[in-house]
Design a protein around this motif. Structure first.
Motif, PDB file in Angstrom:
ATOM      1  N   ILE A 155       5.275  16.471   1.572  1.00 32.48           N
ATOM      2  CA  ILE A 155       6.564  16.209   0.822  1.00 32.48           C
ATOM      3  C   ILE A 155       6.736  14.449   0.096  1.00 32.48           C
ATOM      4  O   ILE A 155       5.589  13.346   0.216  1.00 32.48           O
ATOM      5  N   VAL A 156       6.777  15.314  -1.324  1.00 32.53           N
ATOM      6  CA  VAL A 156       6.664  14.261  -2.069  1.00 32.53           C
ATOM      7  C   VAL A 156       8.184  13.756  -3.291  1.00 32.53           C
ATOM      8  O   VAL A 156       8.887  14.845  -3.005  1.00 32.53           O
ATOM      9  N   PRO A 164       1.186  -1.012   0.259  1.00 35.31           N
ATOM     10  CA  PRO A 164      -0.083  -0.462  -0.071  1.00 35.31           C
ATOM     11  C   PRO A 164       1.059   0.913  -0.281  1.00 35.31           C
ATOM     12  O   PRO A 164       1.910   1.454   0.558  1.00 35.31           O
ATOM     13  N   LEU A 165       0.404   2.442  -0.439  1.00 35.96           N
ATOM     14  CA  LEU A 165       0.235   3.962  -0.008  1.00 35.96           C
ATOM     15  C   LEU A 165       0.710   4.226   1.076  1.00 35.96           C
ATOM     16  O   LEU A 165      -0.902   4.483   0.624  1.00 35.96           O
ATOM     17  N   VAL A 166       1.278   4.884   1.708  1.00 31.88           N
ATOM     18  CA  VAL A 166       1.318   5.377   2.931  1.00 31.88           C
ATOM     19  C   VAL A 166       1.198   6.896   2.885  1.00 31.88           C
ATOM     20  O   VAL A 166       2.056   7.309   2.731  1.00 31.88           O
ATOM     21  N   VAL A 217       3.878  11.155   1.129  1.00 30.66           N
ATOM     22  CA  VAL A 217       3.499   9.371   0.727  1.00 30.66           C
ATOM     23  C   VAL A 217       4.411   8.790   0.385  1.00 30.66           C
ATOM     24  O   VAL A 217       5.700   9.120  -0.168  1.00 30.66           O
ATOM     25  N   VAL A 218       4.621   7.526   1.032  1.00 31.45           N
ATOM     26  CA  VAL A 218       5.554   5.972   1.047  1.00 31.45           C
ATOM     27  C   VAL A 218       5.087   4.879   0.521  1.00 31.45           C
ATOM     28  O   VAL A 218       4.349   4.752   1.625  1.00 31.45           O
ATOM     29  N   PRO A 219       5.932   3.801  -0.305  1.00 31.49           N
ATOM     30  CA  PRO A 219       5.375   2.330  -0.036  1.00 31.49           C
ATOM     31  C   PRO A 219       4.829   2.182   1.360  1.00 31.49           C
ATOM     32  O   PRO A 219       5.995   2.238   2.179  1.00 31.49           O
ATOM     33  N   LYS A 220       4.165   1.725   1.897  1.00 31.65           N
ATOM     34  CA  LYS A 220       4.660   1.111   3.511  1.00 31.65           C
ATOM     35  C   LYS A 220       5.348  -0.030   3.777  1.00 31.65           C
ATOM     36  O   LYS A 220       6.271   0.147   4.912  1.00 31.65           O
ATOM     37  N   ILE A 221       6.347  -0.939   3.156  1.00 29.36           N
ATOM     38  CA  ILE A 221       7.147  -1.350   3.310  1.00 29.36           C
ATOM     39  C   ILE A 221       8.560  -0.859   3.176  1.00 29.36           C
ATOM     40  O   ILE A 221       9.312  -0.620   4.192  1.00 29.36           O
ATOM     41  N   VAL A 222       8.332   0.451   2.822  1.00 34.18           N
ATOM     42  CA  VAL A 222       9.112   1.405   3.449  1.00 34.18           C
ATOM     43  C   VAL A 222       9.159   1.710   4.395  1.00 34.18           C
ATOM     44  O   VAL A 222      10.384   1.745   5.462  1.00 34.18           O
ATOM     45  N   LEU A 223       8.271   2.199   5.126  1.00 34.58           N
ATOM     46  CA  LEU A 223       8.081   2.948   6.240  1.00 34.58           C
ATOM     47  C   LEU A 223       8.293   1.551   7.452  1.00 34.58           C
ATOM     48  O   LEU A 223       8.742   1.877   8.412  1.00 34.58           O
ATOM     49  N   GLU A 224       8.383   0.119   6.847  1.00 35.12           N
ATOM     50  CA  GLU A 224       8.312  -1.168   8.031  1.00 35.12           C
ATOM     51  C   GLU A 224       9.662  -1.404   7.828  1.00 35.12           C
ATOM     52  O   GLU A 224       9.797  -1.742   9.142  1.00 35.12           O
ATOM     53  N   ASN A 225      10.762  -0.696   6.871  1.00 33.87           N
ATOM     54  CA  ASN A 225      11.523  -1.526   7.154  1.00 33.87           C
ATOM     55  C   ASN A 225      12.802   0.179   7.674  1.00 33.87           C
ATOM     56  O   ASN A 225      13.591  -0.148   7.485  1.00 33.87           O
ATOM     57  N   SER A 226      12.043   0.820   7.926  1.00 33.81           N
ATOM     58  CA  SER A 226      12.836   2.553   8.328  1.00 33.81           C
ATOM     59  C   SER A 226      13.589   1.937   9.453  1.00 33.81           C
ATOM     60  O   SER A 226      12.409   2.096  10.499  1.00 33.81           O
TER      61      SER A 226
END
Length: 291
Positions: A194-195, A165-167, A240-249
């Motif tokens: 911020i995009v 998802p994009l969140v 806005v970022v892909p959720k997978i990026v957020l989960e691994n940040s």
């Protein structure tokens, strides 16, 4: 066959920097310079315009770059075809992806691939995700892990390996938005955004606001999802970022997800390759491993 001159030429044609190209080819800058000079003498034309500050391809150099790529590609195909007959594949694959994709997807891919094909060397290049497809189209890379664009370029093959998802994300303490409900585009119109500069995520954000006839307040345009998480965590605005990026940040604990109505269309992440390159047994082996 000695293909080193063509490989050294291509390294310089891509980087336009003698020192970087010589490091890539494991030769000294003087050796690289001699190789280019010998090629130019054999061809009777200048392939590069160079001075103390810059290196540029000439018009003849651009044509020769196409020839060099095709020659090396054809050599790889016939060489590995012969090795395939002997049930053995050797050579190298150039793969491009973001740092997040390297440990989110590539690790599992290579964990399966390497034991089956120990003779294939993987050359991994990492960077911002948005240029991934363009690097494949320009034949700078054999394969890439990338997000699927809405319109797939002609000649490109793509197979999905994950959906993320994009969140929307905001700083933990952000006075402009409360936690209580799903936010609409109109509620975000005055919030600093911020995009990404370009790419799939940016297209989805622009379309999301456009559907509500809202002009967003773009505070910053950056390259790379990790940079968005960083700026949001510092309190500069909403991203806005892909959720997978957020989960691994490592900064995930400094931001919170904002729920929106409607939700953004998700990110399809996958492998991409030029269809014509699937004739190469090495690339085909990697590709077919994941079909």
């Amino acid at each position: 066959m000695d293909l080193r001159p063509l490989k050294q030429f291509l390294a310089l044609a891509e980087s336009l920097h003698f020192h970087r190209a010589s490091l890539e080819c494991h030769v000294s800058p003087s050796t690289l310079s001699r190789t280019i000079k010998q090629l130019e003498e054999q061809l009777g034309v200048a392939l590069f315009e160079r001075d103390n500050r810059s290196v540029l391809l000439t018009a003849q150099g651009v044509k020769f770059k196409t020839y060099a790529r095709e020659t090396l590609s054809q050599w790889d195909i016939i060489h590995n075809d012969l090795l395939a007959d002997a049930h053995e594949l050797h050579g190298s694959l150039n793969i491009y992806c973001s740092v997040t994709a390297s440990y989110s997807f590539l690790y599992d891919i290579l964990k399966q691939f390497r034991p089956k094909y120990p003779g294939i060397e993987i050359k991994l290049h990492t960077g911002d995700p948005e240029p991934a497809i363009q690097r494949v189209l320009a034949e700078q890379e054999d394969l890439a892990i990338a997000s699927r664009p809405d319109a797939l370029p002609v000649g490109l093959a793509f197979q999905s390996i994950a959906i993320s998802p994009l969140v929307f994300i905001a700083p933990i303490d952000f006075p402009l938005l409360d936690h209580s409900h799903h936010h609409s585009a109109s509620e975000l119109k005055d919030v600093p955004m911020i995009v990404q500069e370009t790419g799939t995520a940016r297209s989805r954000i622009d379309a999301w606001f456009l559907d509500s006839k809202i002009q967003p307040h773009i505070y910053a345009q950056v390259a790379g999802n990790e940079a968005i998480v960083s700026m949001v965590s510092l309190g500069f605005g909403v991203g806005v970022v892909p959720k997978i990026v957020l989960e691994n940040s490592p900064l995930a604990c400094n931001v919170r997800q904002i729920h929106t109505t409607p939700a953004l269309e998700p990110y399809h992440v996958g492998l991409c390759v030029l269809k014509k390159k699937l004739k190469n047994p090495l690339i085909a082996a990697f590709w077919e491993e994941h079909i």
